[in-house]
Design an enzyme around this catalytic site. Sequence first.
Site, short mmCIF file in Angstrom:
data_model
loop_
_atom_site.label_atom_id
_atom_site.label_comp_id
_atom_site.label_asym_id
_atom_site.label_seq_id
_atom_site.Cartn_x
_atom_site.Cartn_y
_atom_site.Cartn_z
N ASP A 109 0.99 4.01 -3.02
CA ASP A 109 1.01 5.68 -2.83
C ASP A 109 2.12 6.49 -3.39
OD1 ASP A 109 -1.40 4.70 -1.98
OD2 ASP A 109 -0.88 5.23 0.53
N GLU A 124 0.77 -1.60 0.16
CA GLU A 124 -0.06 0.02 -0.06
C GLU A 124 0.93 1.12 -0.06
OE1 GLU A 124 -2.59 2.27 -0.38
OE2 GLU A 124 -3.83 0.69 0.33
N SER A 157 -7.04 2.87 -3.99
CA SER A 157 -5.52 3.20 -3.27
C SER A 157 -5.12 3.97 -4.46
CB SER A 157 -5.17 2.01 -2.64
OG SER A 157 -5.55 1.77 -1.36
#
Length: 730
Positions: free
Chosen positions: A302, A298, A488
């Site tokens: 990002d 994650e 995301s």
Amino acid sequence: MRPRTLALAAAIAVLPLTAVSLGVSTAQAAAPHAAPRVTLPNTVNPAVAHAEKKGDVPAQQQISVAVSLKLRDADALEHFLAAVGTPGAPEFGKYLPPEQFTDRFGPTRAAVDQVRAYLTAQGLTVTDVSANRQVVNARGTTAQVSQAFGTHESAYVDPQTQRAFFANDAAASVPSDLAATVQGVSGLDNHPVRRTHLVQPGSPASDTAPGSAPGTAPNAVAASPSGLSPAQYTGAYNLNRTGADGTGVTVALWEFDGYSKSNLTTYDSQYGLSGPAVSTVSVDGANYDARPGEGQGEVELDSEIVRGAAPKATQLVYEAPNSDQGEIDMANKIVSDNRASVISISWGSCEPDTTPASMTAVDNAFKQAAAQGISVFSASGDDGSRDCTRSTSGSTVKAVDFPASSPHQTGVGGTNLKVSSGNAYSSESAWSTAGGGVSTVFAKPSWQTGTGINGTMRTVPDVSSNADPQSGFAIYTAGGWQVYGGTSAAAPLWSGYAAQFNQKAKAAGQPVLGEASPRLYALANGSGYATTFHDVTTGANQDFPTRTGYDQVTGWGSPVADALTTALLGGTTTPPTGGCTAAQLIGNGGFETGSAAPWTASSGVVDNSASEAAHSGSWKSWMDGYGSAHTDSMSQTVSVPAGCKSASLTFWLHIDTAETGSTAYDKLTVQANSTTLKTYSNADAAAGYTQRTLDLSSFAGQTVTIKFTGTEDSSLQTGFVVDDVALNVS
């Protein structure tokens, strides 16, 4: 908080406390502080209602809590936020530094000292106070915490996830002399859902069993990349045509895990990207970089998407404990540090399974972000309109994700993007499990107009971009290449765009983007919509289809970055000639949320007592009626689109009085900004409700604060009861 996902990887590790480790004890202090107490609403985790109680938490077990303090002068703050983001307003772009925000709107030092003194007197240790004075953190035993907040801590098991946790059985309370200061308390439970929504191509997030990671297993890492490259997604969304690369702009990444710098370096090298080195900012002592957990993918997603969209932007990775308290402390640290003008959030939790007091505390920090000119973009979720699919409430509940539901940030939904062989935009459809729907917590903000959706509550998302793992992104993580999707990926892409815009704005001598949603909605409601957004009109999630214009899957759509930048730098967009989108602008006009927001109201005005009946439902606004000199008010700020020919304010009014005769002793004044629209008095009293209508057509194209003020003299009582307020424009 659960991250909005990637389209791959395993779930965040949750270290459950078993019933044995929680223990069973009856030694908790049962008697709270002896002074009269006031209950703090919304301080019980919703999971308690569904969970199986196993016993008591040992009296000597340590618990850490975050006591959130109320902001001051809420009416003035809402007015400032509306004006500072409105091109043409005198306050436009005159953002506040953190110190000025705290001095004007934050809790006072005296308030902090009062809370600190109380906690210390109860035996708790105050560990720190946030720089903006919004949070006082403390630690103590279960017995001390129970004594301080009038709670009882029990051990539970969540039957949906089979996760053991502790929680307070009932709402917390504080002595009455703290009630005007304390907003809420978090940390009384350790239940919050915080897992990644990682889906691999061919395995939708919504197919995942509760408590497990989506998909049967992560894809095997590859030696070379597949999935969308930076050249493809920047080409499709015209991010490569803005003339900006994020130079001089800082983006904060909101994270609950860590990353490997070598993975980020490999990504940069593969695509020829260079920029400032990514650095970590620890929150509450958290730093996962030495041994990243299962949320590593994650964090690296990002960072790599922001790098691809705005390669020269500085990235600060804020890493916090994965808890309510950790999230609150991270929010307040980012805004207090004021180092970033953009925040990217890919973690969240479904509203019905999140403690409301904790959401309020985070939203207060987002208000400060808006006042300081910080843009916040949050992933809307990967379980479609059933965001609780993998948490306590389950898939039968329609729900949206927080923080994407906060009215002081921009919620980002998901699409499936098709890119041409020349890296140009080809087509786009909705991702079938993109988060979206209607908030049950936050009222519709004044800027959320032109959606064509009735109701008084906030809808999600606001905008969207590529998220479907079937059209996923090439990401380097865990020592190899993966294809990731999920919202995301959409939130950092929009954050990268905001970094580009802020660079361009600075060069043009204009303010940064700030709170993005009000400005994006103004453009979407204007004549430039078709050139600034890709309107996504095919596809659906479980409950909402796409359609022309706004929808609850893709919002207004994805960015045409160069045209969007030009339009934003040019100020407001001219509305369509001859009219506007018919809409009802007032949020929470029937007060049925049980709270004032988005109204700013005197204490006790929003009321459901039986002494005065509501016009409909159970709640209404009851001003005055004390029989003594008194003033009550309520106000809400809305923007009336310039193209609207009709703007009609309606409300139902009941006046109850003990006065006699035709002399106006007690008065209710209705204003639009400084203009008095109408004054009612005790002489207008009558049985039951009467609908009143006032014309606001002359305020088209303006931001208007609608205010009701009731003033009562020192003699006989007059109560002014208002319900079902609406402002219809067309």
